[in-house]
Scaffold this active site. Structure first.
Site, PDB file in Angstrom:
ATOM      1  N   HIS A 530      -7.204  23.049  11.389  1.00  0.00           N
ATOM      2  CA  HIS A 530      -6.432  22.715  10.724  1.00  0.00           C
ATOM      3  C   HIS A 530      -6.586  22.919   9.026  1.00  0.00           C
ATOM      4  O   HIS A 530      -6.931  22.686   7.889  1.00  0.00           O
ATOM      5  CB  HIS A 530      -7.459  21.213  10.559  1.00  0.00           C
ATOM      6  CG  HIS A 530      -6.758  20.149  11.647  1.00  0.00           C
ATOM      7  ND1 HIS A 530      -7.574  19.152  11.652  1.00  0.00           N
ATOM      8  CD2 HIS A 530      -6.301  19.801  12.488  1.00  0.00           C
ATOM      9  CE1 HIS A 530      -7.300  18.392  12.858  1.00  0.00           C
ATOM     10  NE2 HIS A 530      -6.656  18.500  13.066  1.00  0.00           N
TER      11      HIS A 530
HETATM   12  C1  LIG Z   1      -4.120  24.057  18.234  1.00  0.00           C
HETATM   13  C2  LIG Z   1      -3.890  22.893  17.259  1.00  0.00           C
HETATM   14  C3  LIG Z   1      -3.691  21.659  17.442  1.00  0.00           C
HETATM   15  C4  LIG Z   1      -3.499  20.518  16.558  1.00  0.00           C
HETATM   16  N1  LIG Z   1      -4.031  19.096  17.427  1.00  0.00           N
HETATM   17  C5  LIG Z   1      -3.154  18.504  16.297  1.00  0.00           C
HETATM   18  C6  LIG Z   1      -3.395  17.048  16.828  1.00  0.00           C
HETATM   19  O1  LIG Z   1      -3.785  16.905  17.785  1.00  0.00           O
HETATM   20  N2  LIG Z   1      -3.078  16.937  15.893  1.00  0.00           N
HETATM   21  C7  LIG Z   1      -2.692  17.041  14.245  1.00  0.00           C
HETATM   22  O2  LIG Z   1      -2.411  15.779  13.310  1.00  0.00           O
HETATM   23  N3  LIG Z   1      -2.368  18.176  13.900  1.00  0.00           N
HETATM   24  C8  LIG Z   1      -2.765  18.900  15.057  1.00  0.00           C
HETATM   25  N4  LIG Z   1      -2.940  20.493  14.828  1.00  0.00           N
HETATM   26  C9  LIG Z   1      -2.835  21.076  13.117  1.00  0.00           C
HETATM   27  C10 LIG Z   1      -1.014  20.789  12.569  1.00  0.00           C
HETATM   28  O3  LIG Z   1      -0.017  20.599  13.786  1.00  0.00           O
HETATM   29  C11 LIG Z   1      -0.285  21.386  11.864  1.00  0.00           C
HETATM   30  O4  LIG Z   1      -1.168  20.970  10.653  1.00  0.00           O
HETATM   31  C12 LIG Z   1       0.955  21.498  11.079  1.00  0.00           C
HETATM   32  O5  LIG Z   1       2.111  21.397  12.497  1.00  0.00           O
HETATM   33  C13 LIG Z   1       1.280  22.481   9.712  1.00  0.00           C
HETATM   34  O6  LIG Z   1       2.284  21.445   9.762  1.00  0.00           O
HETATM   35  P1  LIG Z   1       3.154  22.492   8.598  1.00  0.00           P
HETATM   36  O7  LIG Z   1       4.324  22.235   8.191  1.00  0.00           O
HETATM   37  O8  LIG Z   1       2.216  23.530   7.486  1.00  0.00           O
HETATM   38  O9  LIG Z   1       3.351  24.286   9.431  1.00  0.00           O
HETATM   39  P2  LIG Z   1       4.004  24.648  10.211  1.00  0.00           P
HETATM   40  O10 LIG Z   1       4.114  23.344  11.610  1.00  0.00           O
HETATM   41  O11 LIG Z   1       3.269  25.348  11.288  1.00  0.00           O
HETATM   42  O12 LIG Z   1       5.513  25.393  10.144  1.00  0.00           O
HETATM   43  C14 LIG Z   1       5.349  26.556   9.469  1.00  0.00           C
HETATM   44  C15 LIG Z   1       6.487  27.016   9.737  1.00  0.00           C
HETATM   45  O13 LIG Z   1       7.087  28.700   8.788  1.00  0.00           O
HETATM   46  C16 LIG Z   1       7.517  29.244  10.000  1.00  0.00           C
HETATM   47  N5  LIG Z   1       7.425  30.421   9.692  1.00  0.00           N
HETATM   48  C17 LIG Z   1       5.686  31.201   8.907  1.00  0.00           C
HETATM   49  N6  LIG Z   1       6.385  31.821   8.580  1.00  0.00           N
HETATM   50  C18 LIG Z   1       7.796  32.435   7.833  1.00  0.00           C
HETATM   51  C19 LIG Z   1       8.556  33.018   7.201  1.00  0.00           C
HETATM   52  N7  LIG Z   1       7.817  34.314   6.267  1.00  0.00           N
HETATM   53  N8  LIG Z   1       9.712  33.022   6.617  1.00  0.00           N
HETATM   54  C20 LIG Z   1      10.496  31.867   7.802  1.00  0.00           C
HETATM   55  N9  LIG Z   1       9.592  30.851   8.697  1.00  0.00           N
HETATM   56  C21 LIG Z   1       8.113  31.118   8.684  1.00  0.00           C
HETATM   57  C22 LIG Z   1       6.548  29.178  11.457  1.00  0.00           C
HETATM   58  O14 LIG Z   1       7.275  29.674  12.776  1.00  0.00           O
HETATM   59  C23 LIG Z   1       6.636  27.976  11.533  1.00  0.00           C
HETATM   60  O15 LIG Z   1       8.031  26.853  12.431  1.00  0.00           O
HETATM   61  C24 LIG Z   1      -2.684  21.984  15.503  1.00  0.00           C
HETATM   62  C25 LIG Z   1      -3.066  22.534  15.369  1.00  0.00           C
HETATM   63  C26 LIG Z   1      -3.113  23.492  16.936  1.00  0.00           C
HETATM   64  C27 LIG Z   1      -2.902  25.007  15.912  1.00  0.00           C
END
Ligand SMILES: Cc1cc2nc3c(=O)[nH]c(=O)nc-3n(C[C@H](O)[C@H](O)[C@H](O)COP(=O)(O)OP(=O)(O)OC[C@H]3O[C@@H](n4cnc5c(N)ncnc54)[C@H](O)[C@@H]3O)c2cc1C
Ligand SMILES: *[C@@H]1O[C@H](CO)[C@@H](O)[C@H](O)[C@H]1NC(C)=O
Ligand SMILES: *[C@@H]1O[C@H](CO)[C@@H](O)[C@H](O)[C@H]1NC(C)=O
Ligand SMILES: *[C@@H]1O[C@H](CO)[C@@H](O)[C@H](O)[C@H]1NC(C)=O
Length: 596
Positions: A530
């Protein structure tokens, strides 16, 4: 030194047609924004994402795929700095890669948090950010399917008032939530320990226990990631496209020199194609950075936004002095205990949330006082560990004090305990069916950081989570661990298990000492996945990076919309809140688009 980018003939040829908006990262949050902005057919939206289309990947859409998907091409699987894991190798932080980002690989739990935890965001310099303001966005994002009668009997209760029924993100209960004798056993045991069944964990109060919804489509019984929610249904729109690539930096309209008062203006992004070519995409309106808490700081630093000392050491010219970039990284630590199951292990998962009073009992006043007295030394330790003049001790202390008030004055929950059978938990060893709990301290005081390793290392963040830098974080985990052991030793659930197998009795004997409890929790910890806070929405003098409209300070048209902006942890799982924040961000951006 960073090479100066000249628009040569070859580069000019590589320039694609300018778009109105570019979203960096097709992840959990980014696809919400891309979907909402492209609802207006008169604007064009490009999303740049290194990963691909994973809709047909069974590890992505099947309910139990997420145990196996880690370490595959859909997981960035970053190495962490700090102490190695039990196998002697660097601990890994999973993060999703592909259309849907980390929602492709997560555990699906859908829980928001406590009202006071979101109200505290307002106190960090964000007028208008509180539970009341978020609730309509939680509902807007959600498409809730009520549980069946049997699932309600299994513990999956809900209050309709707190759910949305017309959003994009499907929530509900998968087929693994079953009405077996596990449910009354768990329920009666928690009740015997003085906890209440929480009618709805998404109502702004999570105290007690229940069976939460998941981000699933209960009809097809599949996982529901952000691409299924926000992109596939609209991919035929002619004004949106996903480009495969990795953004290195944002380009600026202004030449060097003092930034204008309204802030500097982004006019494009520079990205690497999968075959290593550098391309530029021109942007007419806004850049939205949604690369996730572990990668957004790298994009900002690559663009000259961050701590001047760090940028200097990387050979990157300073554009905006914002030392908070990459700081304030907060993740939780997850620990598991498990027992041999006497009966068929059930697949229903129960979440329980407990307060400091529940954990520390009669010791609460002493714990409250000693932690309060430690806040300034903890702040100094955080500043020292971070180095590079990034943080101000008084600013850090302000944040820790707010958190202390949440825990000890507002009585928000401090630990989460998920109890379940081995069938769906990756608990236990080998073939022995087990029952057990995974649990964590929800509100760690420790703060870590993530930065570029070198100007070109855009795929290789230097992540230092600094778990348990503040010793109280470990003590809170231990207190939760003791409660877990007490739970499995209490009737009637005690009748369902025999000897503890995780950890073994050599590690944690029945009469374990405080040292044994602590060393177990230190060694066995796994990241809770998280991470947040690395481009926090916070007052600038507290170390904030974005303003209350999620715009990066001193920029005119660059926002961050992902877990980086969430300034504090809370008693939930991140996606529920990220979907709501991204909906709200889309409104900010569209409002601006209308004013123009
Ligand atoms: C194993 C695991 C279990 C989890 N379980 C839960 C759960 O049960 N419930 C819950 O609510 N949350 C859970 N989480 C946490 C939650 O999924 C994340 O906090 C959330 O998905 C993050 O979303 P985000 O939009 O911040 O980033 P992300 O969804 O990570 O999106 C970032 C995107 O940017 C892309 N990217 C990276 N660098 C670049 C770049 N330089 N240029 C262009 N694109 C780039 C990546 O490839 C990715 O697709 C879990 C996480 C993990 C890893
Ligand atoms: C749930 O299970 C109990 C025990 O088997 C049974 O009595 C009850 O009828 C079930 N409820 C539903 C709605 O299926
Ligand atoms: C719940 O407890 C009862 C009584 O001990 C037992 O018969 C039943 O098998 C237990 N169920 C589970 C899933 O442990
Ligand atoms: C928090 O709990 C303490 C006792 O544990 C109690 O005195 C206080 O009134 C509670 N505060 C709130 C806001 O519930």
């Amino acid at each position: 030194m960073r090479p100066i980018t000249l628009v040569t003939c070859a580069a000019a040829a590589a320039l694609a047609k300018p778009v109105d908006f570019v979203v960096i990262g097709a992840g959990t949050s980014g696809l919400v924004v891309a979907n909402r902005l492209s609802e207006d057919p008169s604007v064009t939206v490009a999303v740049i994402e290194p990963g691909g289309d994973e809709r047909d990947n069974p590890l992505v859409y099947t309910l139990d795929g997420w145990y196996q998907v880690q370490g595959t091409h859909v997981d960035w699987s970053y190495d962490l700095k700090g102490p190695p894991g039990p196998d002697g190798k660097p601990r890994k932080l999973a993060a999703g890669k592909g259309w849907g980002g980390t929602s492709l690989i997560n555990g699906m739990t859908y829980i928001r948090g406590n009202t006071a935890e979101f109200d505290a965001w307002e106190d960090l310099g964000n007028p208008g950010w509180n539970w009341e303001a978020l609730l309509p966005y939680y509902k807007r994002s959600e498409l809730f399917t009520v549980p069946t009668e049997a699932q309600i009997a299994a513990g999956a209760t809900y209050d309709e008032d707190y759910h949305g029924f017309e959003g994009h993100v499907r929530t509900g209960y998968p087929s693994t939530v079953k009405n077996t004798s596990f449910s009354p056993n768990v329920t009666q045991t928690w009740e015997g320990l003085g906890f209440e069944h929480n009618l709805d964990l998404n109502s702004g109060s999570v105290h007690g226990f229940s069976v939460s919804p998941s981000t699933v489509d209960p009809e097809q019984d599949i996982r529901w990631d952000s691409a299924r929610a926000n992109y596939y249904p609209i991919e035929q729109r002619r004004n949106i496209k996903i480009i495969q690539g990795t953004v290195k930096r944002i380009t600026w309209a202004e030449k060097r020199g003092r930034p204008p008062k309204k802030g500097i203006t982004a006019n494009g992004v520079e990205y690497l194609t999968p075959d290593g070519k550098t391309k530029t995409l021109a942007v007419k309106k806004e850049v939205v950075v949604s690369a996730g808490a572990l990668r957004t700081p790298l994009v900002l630093e690559g663009s000259g936004i961050g701590n001047p000392r760090i940028l200097k050491s990387l050979g990157i010219d300073l554009v905006v002095d914002l030392p908070g970039v990459g700081e304030n990284l907060i993740d939780q630590t997850n620990t598991v205990q498990a027992w041999i199951a006497n009966f068929e292990a059930s697949s229903t998962q129960f979440q329980a949330f407990v307060t400091a009073a529940d954990l520390f009992g009669d010791d609460l006043p002493a714990v409250e006082a000693s932690t309060r007295e430690s806040l300034s030394s903890w702040s100094q330790a955080i500043v020292d560990a971070s180095g590079e003049g990034a943080l101000d001790p008084a600013a850090v202390e302000t944040q820790l004090r707010l958190q202390h008030d949440l825990i000890f004055k507002k009585n928000v929950t401090l630990a989460e305990v998920i109890s379940m059978g081995a069938a769906n938990a990756g608990l236990g060893n080998g073939d022995t069916p087990v029952f057990g709990s995974a649990y964590w301290n929800l509100l760690p005081f420790s703060r870590g950081s993530v930065h570029l390793r070198s100007a070109d290392a855009i795929d290789d963040p230097a992540i230092d989570p600094r778990y348990n830098l503040v010793d109280f974080d470990l003590q809170a985990s231990v207190a939760a661990g003791k409660l877990v052991r007490k739970f499995w030793a209490s009737q009637p659930i005690a009748g369902s298990v025999s000897g503890q197998v995780v950890p073994g009795p050599d590690v944690l004997p029945e009469d374990a000492t405080e040292e044994e409890w602590e060393s177990f929790h230190r060694a066995a910890l796994s990241p809770n996945f998280h991470p947040l806070g690395t481009a926090s929405m916070m007052a600038r003098d507290l170390g904030g990076v974005v303003d209350p409209e999620l715009r990066i300070y001193s920029t005119a048209n660059v926002r961050v919309v992902d877990a980086s902006v969430l300034p504090t942890q809370f008693s939930g799982h991140l996606t529920a809140t990220l979907y709501a924040v991204a909906e709200r961000a889309s409104d900010f951006i569209r409002g601006k688009a209308k004013r123009n």
